[in-house]
Design a protein around this motif. Structure first.
Motif, PDB file in Angstrom:
ATOM      1  N   HIS A  46       0.825  -1.217   0.000  1.00  0.00           N
ATOM      2  CA  HIS A  46       0.000   0.000   0.000  1.00  0.00           C
ATOM      3  C   HIS A  46       0.853   1.258   0.000  1.00  0.00           C
ATOM      4  CE1 HIS A  46      -4.023  -1.643   0.175  1.00  0.00           C
ATOM      5  NE2 HIS A  46      -3.615  -2.530   1.054  1.00  0.00           N
ATOM      6  N   LEU A  47       1.965   1.240   0.700  1.00  0.00           N
ATOM      7  CA  LEU A  47       2.854   2.413   0.688  1.00  0.00           C
ATOM      8  C   LEU A  47       3.560   2.537  -0.661  1.00  0.00           C
ATOM      9  CD1 LEU A  47       3.264   4.406   3.081  1.00  0.00           C
ATOM     10  CD2 LEU A  47       2.238   2.244   3.775  1.00  0.00           C
ATOM     11  N   ASN A  50       1.107   4.106  -2.919  1.00  0.00           N
ATOM     12  CA  ASN A  50       0.695   5.460  -2.539  1.00  0.00           C
ATOM     13  C   ASN A  50       1.916   6.226  -2.033  1.00  0.00           C
ATOM     14  OD1 ASN A  50      -2.526   5.518  -2.492  1.00  0.00           O
ATOM     15  ND2 ASN A  50      -1.865   3.520  -1.730  1.00  0.00           N
ATOM     16  N   ALA A  53       1.834   8.964   0.753  1.00  0.00           N
ATOM     17  CA  ALA A  53       1.446   8.629   2.125  1.00  0.00           C
ATOM     18  C   ALA A  53       2.688   8.496   2.982  1.00  0.00           C
ATOM     19  CB  ALA A  53       0.641   7.341   2.144  1.00  0.00           C
ATOM     20  N   VAL A  55       3.885   7.183   6.990  1.00  0.00           N
ATOM     21  CA  VAL A  55       3.460   6.545   8.233  1.00  0.00           C
ATOM     22  C   VAL A  55       4.697   6.031   8.968  1.00  0.00           C
ATOM     23  CG1 VAL A  55       1.272   5.809   7.192  1.00  0.00           C
ATOM     24  CG2 VAL A  55       3.203   4.220   7.248  1.00  0.00           C
ATOM     25  N   TYR A 413      -5.241   6.057   2.446  1.00  0.00           N
ATOM     26  CA  TYR A 413      -3.977   6.724   2.135  1.00  0.00           C
ATOM     27  C   TYR A 413      -4.167   7.820   1.093  1.00  0.00           C
ATOM     28  CZ  TYR A 413      -1.172   3.277   4.731  1.00  0.00           C
ATOM     29  OH  TYR A 413      -0.597   2.513   5.718  1.00  0.00           O
ATOM     30  N   SER A 417      -3.423  11.742   2.140  1.00  0.00           N
ATOM     31  CA  SER A 417      -2.289  12.409   1.492  1.00  0.00           C
ATOM     32  C   SER A 417      -2.729  13.592   0.633  1.00  0.00           C
ATOM     33  CB  SER A 417      -1.510  11.402   0.641  1.00  0.00           C
ATOM     34  OG  SER A 417      -2.324  10.835  -0.367  1.00  0.00           O
ATOM     35  N   MET A 424       0.287  13.984   6.901  1.00  0.00           N
ATOM     36  CA  MET A 424       0.777  12.703   7.393  1.00  0.00           C
ATOM     37  C   MET A 424       2.251  12.873   7.766  1.00  0.00           C
ATOM     38  SD  MET A 424      -0.976  10.047   4.683  1.00  0.00           S
ATOM     39  CE  MET A 424      -0.843   8.603   5.744  1.00  0.00           C
TER      40      MET A 424
END
Length: 569
Positions: A46-47, A50, A53, A55, A413, A417, A424
């Motif tokens: 997922h990162l 995206n 984003a 985290v 996300y 973002s 974030m």
């Protein structure tokens, strides 16, 4: 409209205890590699999908150590995990009764609604097994054919793959489409995909950290509850009437706490090539003594639960500060010489991700989350910058979501973002901004009420008969360790210390209690007593008879199978 932004710390905690038998090297439970295939892989995916984003991920060292071990097993093709060994076995006709039992006991362990029911062929295997289960119970383990066992092993592992892997891997797609009558060639192809995935988990996170997209942090090495190692009586800060173990304290617990922290820092930097600036204490468990210890070990920040902050303010006579903004700022805790910055979890928002949003459409859940942050922003004072910390388990929640949380996380996300009022960020970024005076200095919290992110207490790990008995067994084993370990060779002492560290993990105490699922309690009860027995054996001693007796039986029906807890009761 103000151009002031809300700073969001989204913190995913990744943890599994050591599932290896330290004497044989065999894995007793498969949860580390299964979560790697499904959750650690997907969370990186997922990162990667995206890039805007940002985290923080927390990796507990003993989890990382096991991930390295699985990667090495996959490279050399010699599995010390029995399920992976069976998946790649060329001959399922002649496996032992114990292996047959392991397959049927293990391969239906998944959230049936989200991980089994969506697959008709997997469902069919369950229905067939339910028809013959009475025969199996009479010891006729080979009543089920080798083909049934092959298909069941394949489907179990397919169900435990992440959505990102399913979308990228042609092998996974082909096997899901085929559905049944899997050949040895099919199983070998699946093992190859799983091996590649296991080998790439840690490199993917290192790459994300190198790009500056994520912050990586650590936890005391084997995930012990630091305040309880230091002082069992800290239990009564938040639970003054809680019964305590018979042992007055854990022997030499302060030194053991330091050892876990020091080892975690060294290991984290060796693996990821970066220091861990802050730390998630196991279970967010803190006390003034534990935070002082972290500060003395040059840990710049720590995080814990909302209940700890509320209890601390009440204890300090500052109930009036339990107003709209008390939670949305970091605090400074000091021992007079060293300071540490402490962040506090928004229990409501964190628990919504962990327990509520899985029951909603992804777009509705994301909309609710964004609206909640917008409300915090709107209600904050004009001259303050709200800092919101959302902290939760990064692995166990997703099996309760459709598609392993794919649509929720993807939309979340993207929405975060792109939002004009939400930034974030990471905990270390905020500490750096405070040090540069771009943000105000954190408010001093003169004392802290010992507790954890679960209810602001230690009730999940101590204070009831089974948990207290487990502590007494550990305290007695530690006393024997202190008396005998110095008599051993250097290499034998190192093995004993490693085994002791495994026994100090918080996870064993988590599972004891009648509110937990009986099957899970039995698994962890047996493994805990096995670990304590192994410690005695390594010390050259005969384990006491009481280690052959169950500590807890469970029998409850905890929410989300007991793998997660809500921050508030």
């Amino acid at each position: 409209m103000s151009d002031k932004k809300l700073l969001l710390n989204l913190y995913w905690h990744m943890h599994q205890p050591d599932y290896r038998d330290q004497v044989s090297g065999e894995y007793v439970l498969p949860w580390t590699y299964l979560h790697a295939l499904k959750d650690y892989s997907d969370m990186a995916f997922h990162l990667e999908q995206n890039p805007n984003a940002r985290v923080t991920f927390n990796f507990v060292p003993i989890l990382v150590e096991q991930l390295q071990d699985y990667a090495e097993q996959s490279r050399i093709g010699q599995w010390r995990d029995p399920l992976l060994r069976l998946l790649s076995s060329p001959d399922l006709d002649h496996i032992t009764d114990a292996d047959c039992q392991l397959i049927v006991d293990s391969c239906f362990k998944a959230h049936h609604e989200k991980m089994l029911s969506p697959f008709p062929h997997y469902q069919r295997l369950l229905h067939l097994y339910e028809l013959v289960e009475p025969i199996m119970k009479s010891g006729q383990f080979h009543y089920l054919s080798a083909q049934f066992k092959a298909d069941l092993l394949v489907w179990y592992h397919l169900a435990w793959t992440g959505e990102g892997l399913r979308r990228k891997s042609k092998v996974i797609q082909r096997l899901m489409k085929k559905g049944l009558l899997f050949t040895l060639e099919d199983r070998v192809a699946l093992v190859d995909v799983l091996s590649e995935t296991l080998q790439n988990i840690l490199p993917r996170y290192k790459a994300l950290a190198a790009k500056g997209q994520i912050e990586l942090t650590t936890t005391p090495y084997y995930h012990p509850i630091l305040p309880l190692l230091i002082d069992l009586n800290s239990t009564q800060d938040a639970m003054p009437d809680a019964p305590l173990p018979k042992s007055p304290n854990y022997p030499d617990g302060h030194a053991r706490a330091i050892a876990h922290v020091e080892a975690a820092k060294v290991f984290h930097e060796k693996v990821f090539g970066q220091k861990s600036i802050g730390m998630w204490p196991a279970e967010g468990a803190v006390s003034h003594a534990a935070l002082s210890l972290l500060a003395e070990q040059d840990v710049a920040w720590a995080a814990t639960g909302q209940g700890v902050l509320a209890n601390s303010l009440k204890e300090l006579g500052l109930e009036h500060e339990l107003a709209k903004d008390y939670l949305y700022q970091p605090y400074r805790v000091t021992n007079g010489q060293q300071d540490i910055v402490c962040f506090f979890r928004d229990d409501q928002l964190s628990d919504k991700i962990g327990f509520e949003y899985s029951k909603q459409y992804a777009s509705e859940a994301v909309h609710d989350f964004i609206q909640s942050l917008e409300a915090i922003h709107a209600n904050s004072d004009e001259d303050t910058t709200p800092v919101v910390s959302v902290i939760l388990d990064g692995e166990n929640a997703w099996e309760y979501y459709p598609y392993n949380g794919y649509y929720f996380l993807h939309e979340l996300y993207q929405a975060l973002s792109r939002h004009p009022l939400i930034q974030m960020t990471t905990f270390s970024d905020i500490v750096a901004l405070q040090q540069s005076q771009a943000l105000p200095q954190p408010k001093l919290l003169e004392d802290i009420c010992a507790g954890s992110w679960v209810h602001g207490t230690f009730s999940t790990w101590i204070g009831e008969p089974a948990k207290n008995r487990a502590w007494d067994l550990l305290c007695e084993a530690k006393r024997q360790y202190d008396q005998h370990v110095h008599k051993l060779s250097v290499s034998a002492r190192e093995k004993c210390q490693q085994q002791l560290s495994v026994c100090e993990s918080s996870d064993w105490f988590w599972w004891f209690g009648d509110y937990n699922n009986a099957q899970s309690v039995t698994s962890f009860d047996k493994l805990y007593r096995r670990n304590l027995s192994n410690l005695y054996h390594l010390l050259g001693l005969v384990p006491p008879d009481n280690l052959s007796q169950s500590i807890s039986h469970g029998g409850g029906n905890s929410e989300n199978a007991g793998t997660m807890r809500r921050g508030t009761s």
